[in-house]
Design a protein around this motif. Structure first.
Motif, PDB file in Angstrom:
ATOM      1  N   ARG B  47       0.697  -1.357   0.301  1.00 35.71           N
ATOM      2  CA  ARG B  47      -0.046   0.029  -0.317  1.00 35.71           C
ATOM      3  C   ARG B  47       1.054   1.428  -0.124  1.00 35.71           C
ATOM      4  NH1 ARG B  47      -4.652  -1.396  -1.279  1.00 35.71           N
ATOM      5  NH2 ARG B  47      -5.567  -2.729  -0.187  1.00 35.71           N
ATOM      6  N   LEU B  50       1.829   1.814  -3.404  1.00 41.91           N
ATOM      7  CA  LEU B  50       0.725   1.501  -4.303  1.00 41.91           C
ATOM      8  C   LEU B  50       0.935   3.896  -4.411  1.00 41.91           C
ATOM      9  CD1 LEU B  50      -1.393  -0.759  -4.120  1.00 41.91           C
ATOM     10  CD2 LEU B  50      -0.083  -0.032  -6.082  1.00 41.91           C
ATOM     11  N   ARG B  51       0.728   4.299  -3.452  1.00 41.75           N
ATOM     12  CA  ARG B  51       0.990   5.354  -2.440  1.00 41.75           C
ATOM     13  C   ARG B  51       1.685   6.192  -3.650  1.00 41.75           C
ATOM     14  NH1 ARG B  51      -1.074   4.012   2.295  1.00 41.75           N
ATOM     15  NH2 ARG B  51       0.692   4.780   3.139  1.00 41.75           N
ATOM     16  N   GLN B  53       4.594   5.388  -5.738  1.00 40.45           N
ATOM     17  CA  GLN B  53       3.736   5.207  -7.417  1.00 40.45           C
ATOM     18  C   GLN B  53       3.092   6.075  -7.787  1.00 40.45           C
ATOM     19  OE1 GLN B  53       1.886   2.978  -9.401  1.00 40.45           O
ATOM     20  NE2 GLN B  53       2.542   4.508 -11.412  1.00 40.45           N
ATOM     21  N   ARG B  54       2.135   6.292  -7.214  1.00 42.15           N
ATOM     22  CA  ARG B  54       0.661   7.271  -8.352  1.00 42.15           C
ATOM     23  C   ARG B  54       1.123   8.654  -7.758  1.00 42.15           C
ATOM     24  NH1 ARG B  54      -3.837   2.434  -6.818  1.00 42.15           N
ATOM     25  NH2 ARG B  54      -3.421   0.708  -7.802  1.00 42.15           N
ATOM     26  N   ARG B  55       1.281   9.199  -6.209  1.00 45.62           N
ATOM     27  CA  ARG B  55       1.859  10.115  -5.786  1.00 45.62           C
ATOM     28  C   ARG B  55       2.512  10.706  -6.731  1.00 45.62           C
ATOM     29  NH1 ARG B  55       1.213  10.541   0.795  1.00 45.62           N
ATOM     30  NH2 ARG B  55      -1.015  10.101   0.442  1.00 45.62           N
ATOM     31  N   GLU B  57       3.722   9.779 -10.335  1.00 43.72           N
ATOM     32  CA  GLU B  57       3.049  10.578 -11.599  1.00 43.72           C
ATOM     33  C   GLU B  57       1.882  11.776 -11.386  1.00 43.72           C
ATOM     34  OE1 GLU B  57       0.495   6.704 -13.086  1.00 43.72           O
ATOM     35  OE2 GLU B  57      -0.055   7.613 -14.715  1.00 43.72           O
ATOM     36  N   LEU B  58       1.131  11.767  -9.983  1.00 45.98           N
ATOM     37  CA  LEU B  58       0.036  12.702 -10.784  1.00 45.98           C
ATOM     38  C   LEU B  58       1.239  14.013 -10.254  1.00 45.98           C
ATOM     39  CD1 LEU B  58      -2.300  11.970  -7.554  1.00 45.98           C
ATOM     40  CD2 LEU B  58      -3.087  12.613 -10.095  1.00 45.98           C
ATOM     41  N   TRP B 115      -0.955  -4.530 -16.268  1.00 42.38           N
ATOM     42  CA  TRP B 115      -0.024  -3.118 -15.231  1.00 42.38           C
ATOM     43  C   TRP B 115      -0.432  -2.504 -16.150  1.00 42.38           C
ATOM     44  CZ3 TRP B 115       5.159  -5.927 -16.062  1.00 42.38           C
ATOM     45  CH2 TRP B 115       5.135  -7.060 -17.033  1.00 42.38           C
ATOM     46  N   ASP B 116       0.719  -0.824 -16.380  1.00 39.17           N
ATOM     47  CA  ASP B 116       0.666  -0.106 -17.232  1.00 39.17           C
ATOM     48  C   ASP B 116       1.678   0.185 -18.026  1.00 39.17           C
ATOM     49  OD1 ASP B 116       0.808   3.682 -16.822  1.00 39.17           O
ATOM     50  OD2 ASP B 116       0.143   2.574 -17.509  1.00 39.17           O
ATOM     51  N   LYS B 217      -2.982   7.414 -24.217  1.00 38.73           N
ATOM     52  CA  LYS B 217      -3.401   8.341 -22.794  1.00 38.73           C
ATOM     53  C   LYS B 217      -1.798   9.571 -23.702  1.00 38.73           C
ATOM     54  CE  LYS B 217      -1.480   6.980 -19.542  1.00 38.73           C
ATOM     55  NZ  LYS B 217      -1.830   5.709 -17.845  1.00 38.73           N
ATOM     56  N   PHE B 222      -2.979  13.520 -22.887  1.00 41.31           N
ATOM     57  CA  PHE B 222      -1.846  14.683 -21.904  1.00 41.31           C
ATOM     58  C   PHE B 222      -1.449  16.062 -21.920  1.00 41.31           C
ATOM     59  CE2 PHE B 222      -2.464  13.396 -17.388  1.00 41.31           C
ATOM     60  CZ  PHE B 222      -3.284  11.899 -17.295  1.00 41.31           C
TER      61      PHE B 222
END
Lengths: 392, 390
Positions: B47, B50-51, B53-55, B57-58, B115-116, B217, B222
């Motif tokens: 977790r 994940l947090r 990685q996503r932060r 990316e944002l 996956w991305d 994407k 973007f």
């Protein structure tokens, strides 16, 4: 069976619809959601929102435990404050509650024990079972402020529309939960018909006061039956095993004119259903089944098969395990050490769907057998009749 | 430093079968103990990842939208590259192995996760989880030995085109995402006529659909969002993707191609006992030594040996068990290949260059040895399911 006609999304009842929602705004919202999905692909927008703040969601419903009320020794009410995307439920519906216990998610079904009222908190009233991890967590470990996940309200066990003039509620144990929600909804709607409510209980009755006050408000009768316990403050009491169809007929002589809604132990519901079926009134019955579906099931005896229990073969994991009567494929796979995806564990959410490569299985919801090869089945509601090979 | 990469079979005899069995027992014990500890700590670690990685990316994509300011463009590209590296390696690859299935979260289940990057998860589960991990480094069965593009083992065929393979390797490095995406399609077999074109459709169509959405994407949506800043967002996304490609290529090539890593022929699979399987996993893999950030950024593929021994153990635990695995290998006389990044990378590139030239006398000697060993063989069966499943 109650779960055969599923209405997965609650209809928004008049009076609890969010004011100002117009078709244009909804379309714009949907377009915005599509753009966000494209930008987040292959993840969902929620994955990013949740990384920023656990309370921010678009699709997922998260809820905070606002209060915990221990109703009886083993029944606990959870008052939940859901996120803004929670759609109001219809009285009688249930939700899938997911809580994380020691890093592992557990999901179970619980009925909402309140009618949908604007501004009122949602409430689940949960009875702890010996082996129930989530129900025991609710009773013992859950704290105010803990966060859980919910599905939107599910289920077709609701008051018929239009509400019949004469109703009969038959409940037992924690089966009173959805019926209490329905009774409250009837009070709110100013129901003027005739309701009879028969409730049987082995131990202490949770939310008895609310049941009584709903009945009083409706001017109707609550028949309370004890099966094996002694209490003084009951309207009527009878000390025996579960009620039979004959008991119900005796208590409610005009049952043929009433629409039946029943939820509770299997024996009680079967008795009530059989009573109506005999009178040719099976169409006037609504029921909800919350006990483990397979506890009564035994694979039918077949000629030509030896007495040895069938085997479950897991093709990709290369494991085998012997089946036991009444144990679902999902449970067998878990006993074999796997962690197949699952959700409600009762045939609703389809999360556990998996390909059966070969073998005959019994569907415990419909009673049907299937021997098709390469068939997608829900593991939680099927058990093996012959040797079964799963793509797991 | 050996160049021969066709491994001689371990000598026969009850003593060595017993030694292999003892080797297996000790490794099984490490696995059981490690798996018994898997639980809340692992869930929290994932977790957290994940947090992060996503932060990242944002933040990266947000900064790139303001990429007109060079520091923001640099920070944006860097953060986006970091997020892609984490998603593919520490999160994606490990989740797809089923390491976090125990969490009961359907979004993080190995059978469901996607996956991305362009490789569809289904195809990866087939070519990597199944083929590569079962037939590790067996030439002719493990497509990861060269990816159908490069000659990485002397026993693989040489053609005059092979001389150019350093250029192919460079191209693969820069476009690694595309290389992985087409991996399961077996394009080299289509081009040489061993696989009909019509069979491509079933796998090719979902791959192209996924690739199209991801390309749209990164290279259309973007940039469009930024209006006049579109070219800078485009350039930033290209940089992030290429950066991720280069890093992933390096880590993966360091896993099975440095000096002294063995490749095997198909006979290795015949009657392979569990101990012999473990031996092939250790012999066919190499570790990278380095600081903690290197392990995390490599998705703990820096511990390729431990990963191949125990693919479903949450990867962040590999450093914890590495010392014990190394000690067991030492006691059983099994080589444990572990060197710093630059040395493993140099070894991998040496292999690419060496095999660009046609095979030499070592190859012939090795083949003779293999033929002799094959003649004298009789093995107890571990399971013939490898053959059956193939």
């Amino acid at each position: 069976m109650a779960l055969s006609a599923l209405d997965a999304h609650a209809r928004i009842d008049a009076g609890v619809r969010a004011p100002g929602a117009s078709a244009l705004r909804l379309r714009g919202r949907r377009w915005g959601r599509d753009v966000l999905s494209w930008l987040a692909y292959p993840r969902s927008p929620d994955d990013y929102l949740q990384a920023l703040n656990a309370n921010w969601t678009l699709d997922r419903v998260v809820a905070r435990i606002e209060a915990i009320q221990h109703e009886t020794r083993d029944t606990t009410s959870l008052y939940l404050a859901p996120s803004g995307n929670w759609r109001p439920h219809r009285a009688g519906q249930h939700v899938l509650l997911t809580a994380t216990l020691s890093g592992v998610d557990h999901t179970r079904c619980f009925s909402l024990s309140v009618a949908p009222r604007l501004g009122a908190p949602m409430r689940l009233t949960i009875k702890a079972h010996e082996a129930g991890r989530l129900s025991c967590w609710v009773r013992d470990t859950a704290r105010v402020g803990d966060q859980v996940q919910l599905s939107q309200a599910l289920g077709a066990f609701v008051l018929p529309d239009p509400v019949p003039e004469r109703l009969l509620f038959v409940s037992g144990g924690s089966g009173m939960t959805p019926l209490l929600a329905m009774a409250q909804a009837l009070v709110d709607a100013g129901y003027e018909g005739s309701l009879r409510w028969i409730h049987s209980e082995r131990t202490e009755v949770a939310l008895l006061d609310e049941m009584r006050s709903a009945c009083v408000a409706l001017g109707v009768t609550l028949d309370l039956h004890r099966t094996g316990a002694e209490y003084s403050s009951v309207i009527t009491s009878r000390d025996r095993g579960h009620l039979t169809g004959a008991d119900i007929a005796a208590l409610v002589p005009d049952y043929r004119e009433r629409h039946l809604l029943t939820c509770g132990p299997r024996g009680l519901m079967d008795a009530a259903r059989a009573l109506y079926a005999e009178a040719g009134l099976a169409h006037r019955v609504g029921q909800e089944d919350f006990q483990p579906l397979l506890s009564r099931a035994r694979p039918p005896a077949r000629d030509g098969l030896d007495d040895e229990a069938p085997q479950l073969l897991l093709a990709r994991s290369r494991r085998a395990i012997r089946a036991e009567p009444g144990v679902s494929l999902l449970q067998l796979a878990e006993q074999a050490g796997l962690h197949p995806p699952h959700g409600c564990r009762r045939g609703i959410c389809n999360t556990c769907k998996c390909t059966k490569r070969s073998g005959t299985v019994l569907n415990h919801l419909t009673g049907a057998e299937s021997d098709a090869s390469n068939e997608e089945i829900r593991l939680c509601i099927h058990s093996p009749i012959t040797d079964v090979t799963l793509d797991l | 430093m050996t160049h021969s990469d066709v491994a001689p079979r371990p000598p026969t005899g009850a003593h060595d079968e017993r030694a292999l069995a003892a080797f297996a027992v000790e490794l099984d014990d490490i696995y059981r103990r490690a798996m018994s500890e898997v639980g809340e700590e692992d869930a929290r670690y994932l977790r957290r990842m994940l947090r992060l990685q996503r932060r990242a990316e944002l933040a990266g994509r947000g900064a790139l939208q303001l990429g007109i300011f060079p520091p923001l463009w640099l920070a944006g590209s860097g953060l986006l590259c970091l997020s892609k590296v984490l998603e593919n390696m520490e999160i994606g690859h490990n989740v797809l192995h089923g390491q976090y299935d125990f969490m009961g979260d359907p979004a993080l289940h190995g059978a469901r996760y996607d996956w991305d990057w362009s490789c569809p998860a289904d195809q990866w589960r087939h070519s990597h989880n199944y083929l590569h991990h079962t037939f590790t480094n067996v030439v002719g069965r493990d497509r990861d030995v060269g990816y159908g593009l490069l000659r990485m083992a002397e026993s693989q065929a040489w053609t005059p085109l092979t001389l150019l393979q350093p250029i192919y390797a460079l191209g693969l490095m820069l476009a690694f995402e595309a290389g992985v995406a087409v991996h399961d399609l077996e394009l080299n077999r289509v081009l040489t006529g061993r696989k009909p074109l019509s069979e491509l459709r079933e796998l090719g169509a979902p791959m192209l659909r996924k690739a199209a959405r991801l390309l749209a994407k990164d290279y259309v949506l973007f940039p469009l969002l930024a209006g006049p800043g579109a070219p800078l967002v485009f350039a930033g996304n290209v940089t992030a993707n290429v950066g991720r490609n280069v890093w992933a290529f390096c880590v993966i090539f360091c896993g099975h191609f440095p000096d002294d890593v063995q490749t095997y022929d198909e006979d290795a699979l015949e009657h392979e006992s569990r101990g012999a399987w473990y031996l092939r996993q250790v012999g066919g893999s190499a570790n990278i030594e380095g600081p903690r950030w290197l392990h995390v950024l490599s998705g703990h593929l820096s511990h390729q040996i431990e990963h191949h021994l125990f693919p479903d153990l949450p990867a962040w635990r590999y450093p914890r068990i590495a010392a014990e695995v190394r000690e067991v290998c030492a006691r059983h006389g099994v080589e444990y290949n572990s060197r710093p990044l630059h040395r493993q990378l140099a070894g991998a590139w040496r292999r690419i260059l060496r095999n660009a030239l046609p095979g030499g006398p070592e190859q012939r000697a090795a083949k003779r040895e293999v033929r002799a060993a094959r003649a004298a063989r009789a093995r107890p069966t571990w399971t013939s399911m490898l053959k059956r499943a193939a």
